[in-house]
Design a protein around this motif. Structure first.
Motif, PDB file in Angstrom:
ATOM      1  N   VAL A  78      98.414  92.563  26.388  1.00 53.58           N
ATOM      2  CA  VAL A  78      99.818  92.171  26.547  1.00 53.58           C
ATOM      3  C   VAL A  78     100.706  93.398  26.368  1.00 53.58           C
ATOM      4  O   VAL A  78     100.474  94.228  25.482  1.00 53.58           O
ATOM      5  CB  VAL A  78     100.210  91.079  25.526  1.00 53.58           C
ATOM      6  N   SER A  79     101.730  93.507  27.214  1.00 54.20           N
ATOM      7  CA  SER A  79     102.734  94.549  27.080  1.00 54.20           C
ATOM      8  C   SER A  79     104.105  93.916  26.920  1.00 54.20           C
ATOM      9  O   SER A  79     104.429  92.932  27.605  1.00 54.20           O
ATOM     10  CB  SER A  79     102.740  95.468  28.310  1.00 54.20           C
ATOM     11  N   GLU A  80     104.901  94.478  26.035  1.00 57.34           N
ATOM     12  CA  GLU A  80     106.276  94.013  25.819  1.00 57.34           C
ATOM     13  C   GLU A  80     107.301  95.045  26.280  1.00 57.34           C
ATOM     14  O   GLU A  80     108.503  94.863  26.092  1.00 57.34           O
ATOM     15  CB  GLU A  80     106.508  93.701  24.330  1.00 57.34           C
ATOM     16  N   ASP A  81     106.829  96.133  26.893  1.00 55.03           N
ATOM     17  CA  ASP A  81     107.751  97.194  27.303  1.00 55.03           C
ATOM     18  C   ASP A  81     107.515  97.628  28.749  1.00 55.03           C
ATOM     19  O   ASP A  81     107.591  98.804  29.079  1.00 55.03           O
ATOM     20  CB  ASP A  81     107.656  98.391  26.359  1.00 55.03           C
ATOM     21  N   GLY A  82     107.208  96.654  29.605  1.00 59.96           N
ATOM     22  CA  GLY A  82     107.052  96.934  31.018  1.00 59.96           C
ATOM     23  C   GLY A  82     105.817  97.703  31.383  1.00 59.96           C
ATOM     24  O   GLY A  82     105.747  98.306  32.460  1.00 59.96           O
ATOM     25  N   GLY A  83     104.801  97.702  30.511  1.00 66.91           N
ATOM     26  CA  GLY A  83     103.534  98.349  30.802  1.00 66.91           C
ATOM     27  C   GLY A  83     103.366  99.730  30.234  1.00 66.91           C
ATOM     28  O   GLY A  83     102.336 100.379  30.480  1.00 66.91           O
ATOM     29  N   ARG A  84     104.327 100.212  29.430  1.00 64.89           N
ATOM     30  CA  ARG A  84     104.166 101.533  28.822  1.00 64.89           C
ATOM     31  C   ARG A  84     103.118 101.507  27.721  1.00 64.89           C
ATOM     32  O   ARG A  84     102.340 102.452  27.570  1.00 64.89           O
ATOM     33  CB  ARG A  84     105.511 102.039  28.289  1.00 64.89           C
ATOM     34  N   THR A  85     103.115 100.470  26.893  1.00 67.19           N
ATOM     35  CA  THR A  85     102.095 100.308  25.860  1.00 67.19           C
ATOM     36  C   THR A  85     101.526  98.903  25.953  1.00 67.19           C
ATOM     37  O   THR A  85     102.180  97.969  26.447  1.00 67.19           O
ATOM     38  CB  THR A  85     102.668 100.534  24.447  1.00 67.19           C
ATOM     39  N   TRP A  86     100.285  98.758  25.458  1.00 62.77           N
ATOM     40  CA  TRP A  86      99.571  97.486  25.557  1.00 62.77           C
ATOM     41  C   TRP A  86      98.850  97.202  24.246  1.00 62.77           C
ATOM     42  O   TRP A  86      98.409  98.122  23.561  1.00 62.77           O
ATOM     43  CB  TRP A  86      98.536  97.540  26.688  1.00 62.77           C
ATOM     44  N   GLU A  87      98.718  95.926  23.928  1.00 61.90           N
ATOM     45  CA  GLU A  87      97.865  95.478  22.827  1.00 61.90           C
ATOM     46  C   GLU A  87      96.818  94.538  23.391  1.00 61.90           C
ATOM     47  O   GLU A  87      97.155  93.550  24.042  1.00 61.90           O
ATOM     48  CB  GLU A  87      98.662  94.761  21.743  1.00 61.90           C
ATOM     49  N   ARG A  88      95.553  94.852  23.152  1.00 62.92           N
ATOM     50  CA  ARG A  88      94.494  93.968  23.639  1.00 62.92           C
ATOM     51  C   ARG A  88      93.736  93.372  22.460  1.00 62.92           C
ATOM     52  O   ARG A  88      93.513  94.037  21.446  1.00 62.92           O
ATOM     53  CB  ARG A  88      93.543  94.689  24.588  1.00 62.92           C
ATOM     54  N   LYS A  89      93.342  92.112  22.606  1.00 60.31           N
ATOM     55  CA  LYS A  89      92.627  91.411  21.544  1.00 60.31           C
ATOM     56  C   LYS A  89      91.913  90.216  22.154  1.00 60.31           C
ATOM     57  O   LYS A  89      92.254  89.761  23.260  1.00 60.31           O
ATOM     58  CB  LYS A  89      93.599  90.936  20.458  1.00 60.31           C
ATOM     59  N   PRO A  90      90.919  89.670  21.473  1.00 53.77           N
ATOM     60  CA  PRO A  90      90.270  88.462  21.962  1.00 53.77           C
ATOM     61  C   PRO A  90      91.273  87.309  22.068  1.00 53.77           C
ATOM     62  O   PRO A  90      92.165  87.167  21.221  1.00 53.77           O
ATOM     63  CB  PRO A  90      89.208  88.159  20.899  1.00 53.77           C
ATOM     64  N   LEU A  91      91.150  86.514  23.105  1.00 53.13           N
ATOM     65  CA  LEU A  91      91.961  85.305  23.213  1.00 53.13           C
ATOM     66  C   LEU A  91      91.533  84.357  22.103  1.00 53.13           C
ATOM     67  O   LEU A  91      90.366  83.950  22.051  1.00 53.13           O
ATOM     68  CB  LEU A  91      91.770  84.655  24.580  1.00 53.13           C
ATOM     69  N   PRO A  92      92.432  83.999  21.169  1.00 51.22           N
ATOM     70  CA  PRO A  92      92.030  83.171  20.028  1.00 51.22           C
ATOM     71  C   PRO A  92      91.375  81.864  20.468  1.00 51.22           C
ATOM     72  O   PRO A  92      91.895  81.132  21.302  1.00 51.22           O
ATOM     73  CB  PRO A  92      93.355  82.918  19.301  1.00 51.22           C
ATOM     74  N   GLY A  93      90.218  81.585  19.870  1.00 53.93           N
ATOM     75  CA  GLY A  93      89.456  80.396  20.211  1.00 53.93           C
ATOM     76  C   GLY A  93      88.303  80.666  21.136  1.00 53.93           C
ATOM     77  O   GLY A  93      87.485  79.771  21.379  1.00 53.93           O
ATOM     78  N   PHE A  94      88.201  81.909  21.673  1.00 55.18           N
ATOM     79  CA  PHE A  94      87.205  82.164  22.707  1.00 55.18           C
ATOM     80  C   PHE A  94      86.496  83.498  22.486  1.00 55.18           C
ATOM     81  O   PHE A  94      86.353  84.298  23.397  1.00 55.18           O
ATOM     82  CB  PHE A  94      87.875  82.123  24.085  1.00 55.18           C
ATOM     83  N   SER A  95      86.054  83.728  21.245  1.00 56.26           N
ATOM     84  CA  SER A  95      85.292  84.940  20.949  1.00 56.26           C
ATOM     85  C   SER A  95      83.973  84.551  20.288  1.00 56.26           C
ATOM     86  O   SER A  95      83.903  83.548  19.576  1.00 56.26           O
ATOM     87  CB  SER A  95      86.084  85.862  20.021  1.00 56.26           C
TER      88      SER A  95
END
Length: 483
Positions: free
Chosen positions: A93-110
């Motif tokens: 997910v990015s909150e700044d138009g794609g300059r930075t991203w946070e990736r993590k497992p989708l909760p419930g599906f790891s």
């Protein structure tokens, strides 16, 4: 129920935090692209088998928030299994138009917290109010379809909701969720269900009127007359509020193959009453399913065109459909396109749309894994991979391309289309994750748009066995260039 208890346990903050990857600038990949994936976050999770490719990513899907142009999300399968599905689902997910991203497992599906089996078919869509909806199919002791929603653009998620939960005598496949652009609480989910005892398939529809908190029981809206199945169904909400559902119909690739082979078709059904009743099927195209091969060899690359893609022009109402087709080029693998100017009642004659120079069968002229999208300014984009850069004896070279066009004549000829390379030349495709007996990056990739650009989420090979492929995002101005 053990299934629900497992999902509830998986929502624990500690499990998610242990797997989350730090926010920061993403690594640059091909020119104009950003690498979103990396090493698997499931290294410390118990292995559920030995038949998966560690650090492999497949079937990415991308969505942009219409309520916040800086909010982007990309989802994918992580650690692909040899015989379908994956160990878990990861979202970035990015909150700044794609300059930075946070990736993590989708909760419930790891796989660290869940004991309910493998997962597949990740799909995401934003509603007009900014709510992000994700859906997933699970395969294990039971067969099930799930949705989950985020009110903050993908940072936190609600408890997953089951749309269907059956024994392994039933197979669910290729779900997709659509949000009504006029009503963010109205959702439509469609997928194929196969009942093994009858060897029958149903195209199921489930609807929600409270933003995905609860769903009506799924019901069949189309059953093929033969043992054919439907794959890749998607619902479009058209400008007059009517619904159009487009899908591939033929021998179903999951759970067995019919004998003799059945016709291969792209088909469509329509509803004018919110999904309560549906028309009979209209054939968009009679096709021959493509089976790409590495040029100069007999080795298959697992990228058949069983998942068509569709998009709606918000200005003219034109509907575009694309798919992989063996019958439109001598190479045996091309991008087919057809369009409807009347809401899906009739369709233009299918034509090859990719600009790849043709070749002999199985040669460098093969194109595959197409996607289509239409920007709100009316620009149409089609993406695909091809082998045109390969030369005999030098290994397979892959490129990722985008065609753009604007105007009502786009579906009718190739003169108005312009092509640009999004990524490549790339090598190492032979070394990506194996699935169903051949190298595999997915049966689809992702294509969407934000205010100014098209967003193409694709899988790039690396040529490195320890990390054979990665998800990348190419951002391209949504303005057609001169042909």
């Amino acid at each position: 129920m053990r299934l629900l208890r497992s999902l509830a346990a998986a929502m624990g903050a500690a499990a998610v935090a242990a797997l989350a990857l730090a926010t920061g600038p993403a690594a640059a990949a091909s020119a104009g692209s950003t690498q979103l994936s990396g090493m698997t976050p499931f290294t410390d999770c118990p292995p559920d088998s030995t038949q998966y490719t560690l650090n492999s990513e497949t079937e990415p899907f991308v969505a942009a928030n219409p309520a916040d142009p800086d909010n982007l999300a990309v989802i994918w399968q992580q650690d692909r299994h040899a015989w379908g599905s994956s160990r878990g689902i990861v979202i970035s997910v990015s909150e700044d138009g794609g300059r930075t991203w946070e990736r993590k497992p989708l909760p419930g599906f790891s796989p660290c917290a869940d004991t309910i089996g493998r997962v597949t078919n990740p799909h995401i869509v934003f509603g007009p109010d900014g709510t992000l909806h994700a859906s997933v199919t699970m395969i294990g002791d039971r067969a099930s379809v799930w949705t989950t929603s985020s009110q903050d653009g993908g940072t936190t998620w609600g408890t997953p909701v089951a749309l269907a939960d059956d024994t392994r005598e039933v197979i669910h496949d290729k779900q997709a969720v659509t949000v009504d652009p006029r009503d963010p609480d109205r959702l439509y989910a469609v997928w194929n269900r196969r009942t093994m005892a009858e060897d029958k398939h149903d195209l199921l529809l489930a609807t929600s009127d409270d933003g995905g908190a609860t769903w009506e029981s799924p019901r069949s809206v189309y059953r093929p007359a033969t043992t054919a199945g439907t794959v890749g169904a998607q619902v479009l909400v058209q400008r007059d509020g009517s619904l159009l559902c487009v899908f591939f119909e033929s021998d179903h690739p999951i759970g067995g193959v019919a004998t003799p082979p059945l016709p291969e078709q792209i088909r469509a059904i329509r509803s004018t009453d919110g999904g309560r009743t549906w028309s009979g099927p209209v054939t968009v195209a009679d096709i021959t399913l493509n089976v790409p091969r590495f040029p100069g060899t007999s080795n298959q690359f697992m990228a058949p065109g069983i998942v068509p893609d569709v998009a709606l022009d918000p200005i003219t109402g034109t509907v575009y459909a694309v798919w992989g087709d063996a019958g439109l080029s001598a190479s045996g693998s091309a991008v087919g396109m057809s369009a409807s100017y009347d809401g899906g009642r009739t369709w233009t004659t299918p034509r090859k749309v990719n600009a790849t120079p043709d070749s002999e069968a199985g040669g460098t002229g093969q194109a595959f894994l197409p996607q289509v999208d239409v920007h709100r300014n009316g620009t149409v984009a089609v993406t695909y991979y091809d082998f045109r850069g390969s030369t005999p004896g030098a290994g397979t070279v892959t490129d990722h391309w985008m065609l753009t066009c604007r105007g009502w004549t786009c579906p009718l000829n190739g003169r108005n289309w312009s092509e640009r390379r999004l990524a490549g030349p790339m090598t190492g495709l032979e070394g990506v994750s194996m699935s169903f007996g051949a190298p595999f990056v997915g049966t689809y990739v992702g294509l969407s748009h934000d205010d100014e650009s098209f967003l193409s989420a694709y899988v790039a090979p690396t040529g490195t066995p320890e990390d054979p492929q990665n998800v990348q995002l190419a951002t391209t101005p949504a303005v057609p260039r001169l042909p």
